[in-house]
Design an enzyme around this catalytic site. Structure first.
Site, PDB file in Angstrom:
ATOM      1  N   LEU A 221     -35.778 -78.402 -91.642  1.00 15.22           N
ATOM      2  CA  LEU A 221     -34.169 -78.486 -92.434  1.00 15.22           C
ATOM      3  C   LEU A 221     -33.838 -80.131 -91.783  1.00 15.22           C
ATOM      4  O   LEU A 221     -34.090 -81.169 -91.030  1.00 15.22           O
ATOM      5  CB  LEU A 221     -33.401 -77.121 -90.535  1.00 15.22           C
ATOM      6  CG  LEU A 221     -31.967 -77.328 -90.965  1.00 15.22           C
ATOM      7  CD1 LEU A 221     -32.104 -76.186 -91.848  1.00 15.22           C
ATOM      8  CD2 LEU A 221     -31.391 -76.885 -89.342  1.00 15.22           C
ATOM      9  N   HIS A 222     -32.730 -80.477 -93.003  1.00  9.48           N
ATOM     10  CA  HIS A 222     -32.683 -81.507 -92.991  1.00  9.48           C
ATOM     11  C   HIS A 222     -31.517 -81.941 -94.233  1.00  9.48           C
ATOM     12  O   HIS A 222     -31.067 -83.357 -93.698  1.00  9.48           O
ATOM     13  CB  HIS A 222     -33.782 -82.777 -93.449  1.00  9.48           C
ATOM     14  CG  HIS A 222     -34.026 -82.517 -94.686  1.00  9.48           C
ATOM     15  ND1 HIS A 222     -34.925 -81.846 -95.576  1.00  9.48           N
ATOM     16  CD2 HIS A 222     -33.852 -83.715 -95.747  1.00  9.48           C
ATOM     17  CE1 HIS A 222     -34.628 -81.723 -96.650  1.00  9.48           C
ATOM     18  NE2 HIS A 222     -33.892 -83.256 -96.416  1.00  9.48           N
ATOM     19  N   ARG A 223     -31.460 -81.432 -94.864  1.00  4.86           N
ATOM     20  CA  ARG A 223     -29.919 -81.757 -95.467  1.00  4.86           C
ATOM     21  C   ARG A 223     -28.953 -81.814 -94.673  1.00  4.86           C
ATOM     22  O   ARG A 223     -28.430 -80.714 -93.404  1.00  4.86           O
ATOM     23  CB  ARG A 223     -29.420 -80.208 -96.537  1.00  4.86           C
ATOM     24  CG  ARG A 223     -30.545 -79.886 -96.959  1.00  4.86           C
ATOM     25  CD  ARG A 223     -30.436 -80.309 -98.796  1.00  4.86           C
ATOM     26  NE  ARG A 223     -31.892 -79.769 -99.872  1.00  4.86           N
ATOM     27  CZ  ARG A 223     -31.972 -81.186 -99.565  1.00  4.86           C
ATOM     28  NH1 ARG A 223     -31.285 -82.242-100.244  1.00  4.86           N
ATOM     29  NH2 ARG A 223     -33.315 -80.952-100.764  1.00  4.86           N
TER      30      ARG A 223
END
Ligand code: UD1
Length: 385
Positions: A221-223
């Site tokens: 998860l990074h957006r």
């Protein structure tokens, strides 16, 4: 012929590795007229685990030039890259600048090159999420509009470009270059032991390491759209910890941006206190591939992982409302389903997806031979005067 190719951030490295190898193979057959190649790293990703580890694992030669741009706002990253890359272009005077993917380096270097009348080739052209809030979508649109040669991974991307008015003669269907890297590293990845990956990369001392028995969920998860707002991130964390981790072990290699945000929002304590969730530092290419090969389910907002899940057959919940890679979706034969960040929707699809079998798919020309077709397309390109 002189080519400068550009990388900036982690997802670029697996795309450039096969391209550089293909140039080497081309040159081996034409020792009298070799392609002169210069690799430029903008320095957007600078941590060893986000950059150097990939160069080593994928046998990418050290960058000839590092622009040292580092972190910053989008305008800072793009501006600094343009200023420094322009100097490189003026000195080296390449025939082509080759950019890959959709990161800030892709945009900045294609703009700088075109303003100096240098030909631009975009590998992975034509992807569209139609979500103008995604920085990557802006990067894709500008880069494709400026590129002379648009190398597309699938036919849907070609349709997008034609609708936007890109001339057919500038578009070449080459396939997905990421899959070249996947295919040439599959066997090596298989040799990695799960326990070793967890032991070597664990972020916390207390992490569980044994007893995964081939049943675990893998999260990335990074957006910004998922991690930059508390009211979006918190329900996701609650779902991962209170529901997924009570069902099966969870492995989560965490992106630096996400770790920072969890700490900022006081969610770090909840994540680190969960006994069935293993937090890892950002992991290497082979390690991620190995974990993906056996995961029961992937929960991710990455674009590249959607593609890798499709080829490996790993059921994939894509934590986004749209994708620039529709070919990876279940309705188009792929392994991924868009679940956004609404927990009820994620839960329903989670329960449904776990009942699905692994069905590896191979979209047309995702055959491990894309890089050669990229080099061929550049060498055969005819300019009109
Ligand atoms: C970038 C790409 C994104 C890609 C992602 C993969 C753009 C617009 N975005 O997003 O498309 O999916 O990379 O990782 O180019 N940081 C570190 N160490 C690093 C790199 C970054 O700590 O080596 C920190 C930065 O300080 C920053 C955060 O991580 O706070 C985000 O980094 P940034 O490069 O701005 O964008 P990504 O979110 O990584």
């Amino acid at each position: 012929m002189k080519i400068i190719s550009v990388v900036g951030a982690r997802p670029n490295f697996m795309k450039i590795a096969p391209f550089i190898r293909a140039i080497g193979e081309y040159n081996a057959h034409r020792p009298l007229k070799p392609i002169q190649h210069i690799l430029v790293h903008t320095g957007q990703h600078y941590d060893d685990r986000m950059s150097k580890a990939f160069f080593e694992a994928l046998n990418i030669p050290d960058a000839d030039i590092n622009l040292g741009v580092g972190s910053g706002s989008h305008a800072e990253q793009v501006g600094q890259t343009m200023i420094t890359f322009e100097k490189v272009l003026e000195k080296e005077k390449p025939d082509w600048v080759v950019v890959v993917g959709d990161v800030n380096a892709t945009l900045a270097c294609s703009v700088a090159a075109k303003k100096l009348h240098t030909n631009v080739c975009h590998i992975e052209a034509g992807l569209r999420s139609r979500d103008m809030k995604m920085p990557e979508e802006i990067n894709r649109l500008v880069t494709d509009r400026l590129s002379d040669l648009l190398l597309i991974p699938d036919s849907l991307s070609g349709e997008n470009l034609l609708k936007e008015g890109t001339p057919q003669k500038n578009i070449v269907f080459v396939g997905n270059i990421m899959i070249d890297t996947l295919e040439s590293n599959r066997e090596k990845a298989k040799q990695y032991r799960l326990e070793d990956i967890l032991r070597k990369n664990k972020l916390l001392e207390k992490s569980i390491i044994e007893g995964l028995n081939g049943r675990y969920a893998l999260i990335t998860l990074h957006r910004p759209s998922n991690v930059d707002e508390l009211n979006v991130l918190k329900p996701l964390i609650d779902f991962f910890v209170d529901e997924v981790a009570t069902d099966m072990p969870v492995i989560w290699p965490i992106h630096p941006r996400t770790q920072k945000q969890l700490q900022k929002f006081n969610l770090w304590q909840k994540v680190t206190a969960c006994n069935n969730l293993v937090l890892l530092h950002p992991i290497g290419y082979h390690e991620m591939l190995r974990l993906n090969m056996e995961a029961s389910i992937m929960l991710t907002d990455s674009g590249g992982l959607q593609e890798e899940c499709t080829v490996l057959g790993t059921p994939c919940l894509t934590l986004r409302w749209n994708t620039e890679r529709p070919i990876t979706l279940r309705e188009n034969g792929g392994a991924s389903v868009l679940v956004g960040n609404n927990v009820e929707r994620i839960r329903n699809e989670y329960l449904f997806t776990l009942k699905q079998d692994r069905v590896p798919q191979r979209p047309e020309l995702w055959d491990g031979q894309t890089a050669k077709r990229c080099v061929k397309a550049i060498m055969e390109f005819k300019e009109d005067y």
